[in-house]
Design a protein around this motif. Sequence first.
Motif, short mmCIF file in Angstrom:
data_model
loop_
_atom_site.label_atom_id
_atom_site.label_comp_id
_atom_site.label_asym_id
_atom_site.label_seq_id
_atom_site.Cartn_x
_atom_site.Cartn_y
_atom_site.Cartn_z
N MET A 1 0.84 -1.17 0.00
CA MET A 1 0.00 0.00 0.00
C MET A 1 0.88 1.23 0.00
O MET A 1 2.01 1.18 0.49
CB MET A 1 -0.94 -0.03 1.20
N ASP B 1 0.90 -4.36 3.42
CA ASP B 1 -0.44 -4.23 4.02
C ASP B 1 -0.69 -5.47 4.85
O ASP B 1 -0.52 -6.58 4.34
CB ASP B 1 -1.47 -4.11 2.90
N PRO B 2 -1.03 -5.38 6.11
CA PRO B 2 -1.31 -4.17 6.88
C PRO B 2 -0.02 -3.52 7.38
O PRO B 2 1.01 -4.17 7.53
CB PRO B 2 -2.13 -4.68 8.06
N ALA B 3 -0.12 -2.22 7.63
CA ALA B 3 1.03 -1.45 8.13
C ALA B 3 0.57 -0.57 9.29
O ALA B 3 -0.56 -0.10 9.31
CB ALA B 3 1.62 -0.60 7.03
N SER B 4 1.48 -0.37 10.22
CA SER B 4 1.21 0.46 11.40
C SER B 4 2.06 1.72 11.35
O SER B 4 2.95 1.85 10.50
CB SER B 4 1.52 -0.31 12.67
N SER C 1 0.13 -0.59 17.01
CA SER C 1 -1.18 -1.16 16.67
C SER C 1 -2.05 -0.25 15.82
O SER C 1 -3.08 -0.69 15.30
CB SER C 1 -1.94 -1.52 17.96
N ALA D 1 -3.37 1.12 12.77
CA ALA D 1 -3.34 0.68 11.37
C ALA D 1 -3.45 1.86 10.41
O ALA D 1 -4.28 2.76 10.60
CB ALA D 1 -4.47 -0.31 11.11
N ALA E 1 -4.13 3.24 6.48
CA ALA E 1 -4.93 2.89 5.31
C ALA E 1 -4.22 3.40 4.06
O ALA E 1 -3.34 4.27 4.13
CB ALA E 1 -6.31 3.52 5.42
N GLU E 2 -4.58 2.85 2.91
CA GLU E 2 -4.06 3.33 1.64
C GLU E 2 -4.21 4.85 1.56
O GLU E 2 -5.29 5.38 1.81
CB GLU E 2 -4.82 2.67 0.49
N SER F 1 -2.87 7.11 3.53
CA SER F 1 -2.74 7.83 4.79
C SER F 1 -1.59 8.83 4.70
O SER F 1 -0.58 8.58 4.03
CB SER F 1 -2.45 6.87 5.95
#
Length: 66
Positions: free
Chosen positions: A1, A14-17, A48, A50, A52-53, A55
């Motif tokens: 992402m 993805d997922p990324a913090s 923790s 998260a 989003a695409e 961000s």
Amino acid sequence: MQVWINGDVRELADPASVADALDAAELPRTGVAVAVDGEVVPRATWASFALAEGSRVEVLTAVQGG
């Protein structure tokens, strides 16, 4: 992402913090504050929180003086 970190586009898994974003941009984890899409993210939640695409992550360094 793709996310924006201090104005630069970065590709993250993805997922990324927030913590992942700091690592990807080789930014320190001390002496800084982080905001995502204009909202400050508490340090205790960086691992923790998260992303989003698309961000927008802003990492601000504390500066002393006056």
